[in-house]
Write an enzyme that holds these catalytic residues in place. Sequence first.
Site, mmCIF file in Angstrom:
data_model
loop_
_atom_site.group_PDB
_atom_site.id
_atom_site.type_symbol
_atom_site.label_atom_id
_atom_site.label_comp_id
_atom_site.label_asym_id
_atom_site.label_seq_id
_atom_site.Cartn_x
_atom_site.Cartn_y
_atom_site.Cartn_z
ATOM 1 N N GLU A 98 42.254 36.904 30.711
ATOM 2 C CA GLU A 98 41.770 37.744 31.741
ATOM 3 C C GLU A 98 40.609 37.045 32.843
ATOM 4 O O GLU A 98 40.976 37.002 33.924
ATOM 5 C CB GLU A 98 41.142 38.840 31.312
ATOM 6 C CG GLU A 98 42.249 39.964 30.625
ATOM 7 C CD GLU A 98 41.713 40.918 29.703
ATOM 8 O OE1 GLU A 98 40.358 41.003 29.608
ATOM 9 O OE2 GLU A 98 42.352 41.711 29.179
ATOM 10 N N ASP A 126 33.298 39.034 32.009
ATOM 11 C CA ASP A 126 34.253 40.220 32.093
ATOM 12 C C ASP A 126 33.968 40.996 30.856
ATOM 13 O O ASP A 126 34.054 40.820 29.739
ATOM 14 C CB ASP A 126 35.624 39.423 31.554
ATOM 15 C CG ASP A 126 36.514 40.426 31.711
ATOM 16 O OD1 ASP A 126 36.388 41.670 31.816
ATOM 17 O OD2 ASP A 126 37.903 40.053 31.623
#
Length: 585
Positions: free
Chosen positions: A146, A168
């Site tokens: 990600e 994140d």
Amino acid sequence: MATIGIDLGTTNSCAAVVEGGKPAIIHNAEGSRTTPSVVAFTKDGERLVGATACRQAAINPERTISSVKRHMGTDWRASIDGKRFTPQEISAMILRKLRRDAEAFLGQEVTQAVITVPAYFNDMQRQATKDAGRIAGLEVLRIINEPTSAALAYGLDNGDPQKVMVYDLGGGTFDVSIIEIGEGVIEVLATAGDNHLGGDDFDERIADYLFGVFKRESGVDASRDSAAAQRVREAARQAKEELSSMETARVNLPFLAQGASGPLHLEAQVTRSEFNRMTADLVERTEGPVSQALNDAGIAASELGSVLLVGGSTRIPAVQDKVRSLTGKEPSSSINPDECVAVGAAIQGATLAGSSTGLVKANSILLLDVTPLSLSLETVGGVATRIVERNTTLPVHYSQIFTTAAAFQTSVEINVLQGERPMARDNKSIGKFRLKGIKRAPAGVPQIEVTFDIDANGILTVSAEDKGTGKEQSITIDESGRMSDEEIDRAIRDAEAYAAQDATRRDAMEVHAEAARLVQEVDAALAKSGKQLEKEEKKQVKADSNALRKLLSKKTEKLEEADIAAIRSAKEQLDRSSEHVRSLG
């Protein structure tokens, strides 16, 4: 045929596609840009996914499943009407909706996708994600991390070469990656994280607070009623989101429970300062991975060109303040934290599928990701011999020659380990296999080549070949042997907590092994040339050898620093007294 990018999130999922050379978010059937990662089963057998599942959760909590991503790669099962569903199957239901919505949005069939995972997902979790895609009827071209995907989305609009930090914090996981963006190259320098830290944990703190308020005022524990608890948790999530832009969030839940005198209602308020106090330790937990990632990348925070915030939980003001204090930088606001991961996945998908128009050109972008934990083999004495260091760039192909420890071995067991500790037993064994048919030979003669292959998805294959006979055996690390997320987190914590203890143990192993070799060498020399020695010299050598042999009788794991020093001293004494006899041998 379009290839879509999917951010399969803990709380919400998002899909994107590249059209006309530009990435676009795919709207779902409800007209939204993101889809709640929630699945529900109605009593008449209907399956609901997304917003429709959320709307009925309060009246059907036992048959509503959320945050399944936290269970990926585990043996967790959801039991509905006598049928047990794996995390892969539940995730596939979410992916199938995303696929159907994409087909309606694009007006064409969709069969290929790039799916993202947290950088700290292990082999089992990555494979489980691929399996979910396959169950949903998707060919998963690539599993990418990600943070890497977010950096890819950012890098296309910010072409200057630079190093960026991707922070994140999603619904269920936390990742931090240090990424270098160059001309057509996105290279991950280091990654770290916590697979059990995310927005769900912040929601739970507010929910616990609300349960406490209701119990003090009414005497009723609403957490014991699944329907009431679901309403409180939903209210907690809404309050958290409100507190990102307001100083106070008000919670009003009428008819939450039934008391002796009638219905009971919950009215409460949560201030931002109260929320910050109850979640301060969660925010603090992000500091360790940030420091580790910077250290592993070998850079200071001042060298970062930008800090990217990814995941809805980064909208929490206290989280943003923490990022500023850790990096000394104002986080970039050029990417949407809810959508950038899907956008990056779509860009990579278009590249892999051979798109050659507009912003994305076929094979124009090179993603260089890393493996999150070190990989080792167990060797003589229970030592974990490191083969692939953590944060090694993928894909990896690495070989090393080993040999036998005993004479005339015809087989060896290959024990593959994952973790950061120097001793095999302190790491996670993620796979074992036996190489048979080795040609009989003295110890140390056979040449056994062990090869580690990790593909771009992070999936590991290990093979071993006896160079003398050509016999070969390999293993693809399967679901039963991969580390759980808790074990990964514990592996890092243990490596730090026991660093001093590990150093002592390794020192003991080395000293013990060297001393044992010297005793064997002296014994062989005495047997061969002892008659050529003077009586006193022979007596001294035997005495020194016996003294060292006695010290070596203690198990290595029980050796303390004083024992190690005594063995080292006795070894030096034997080394001096036996120099003559060993020269004769």
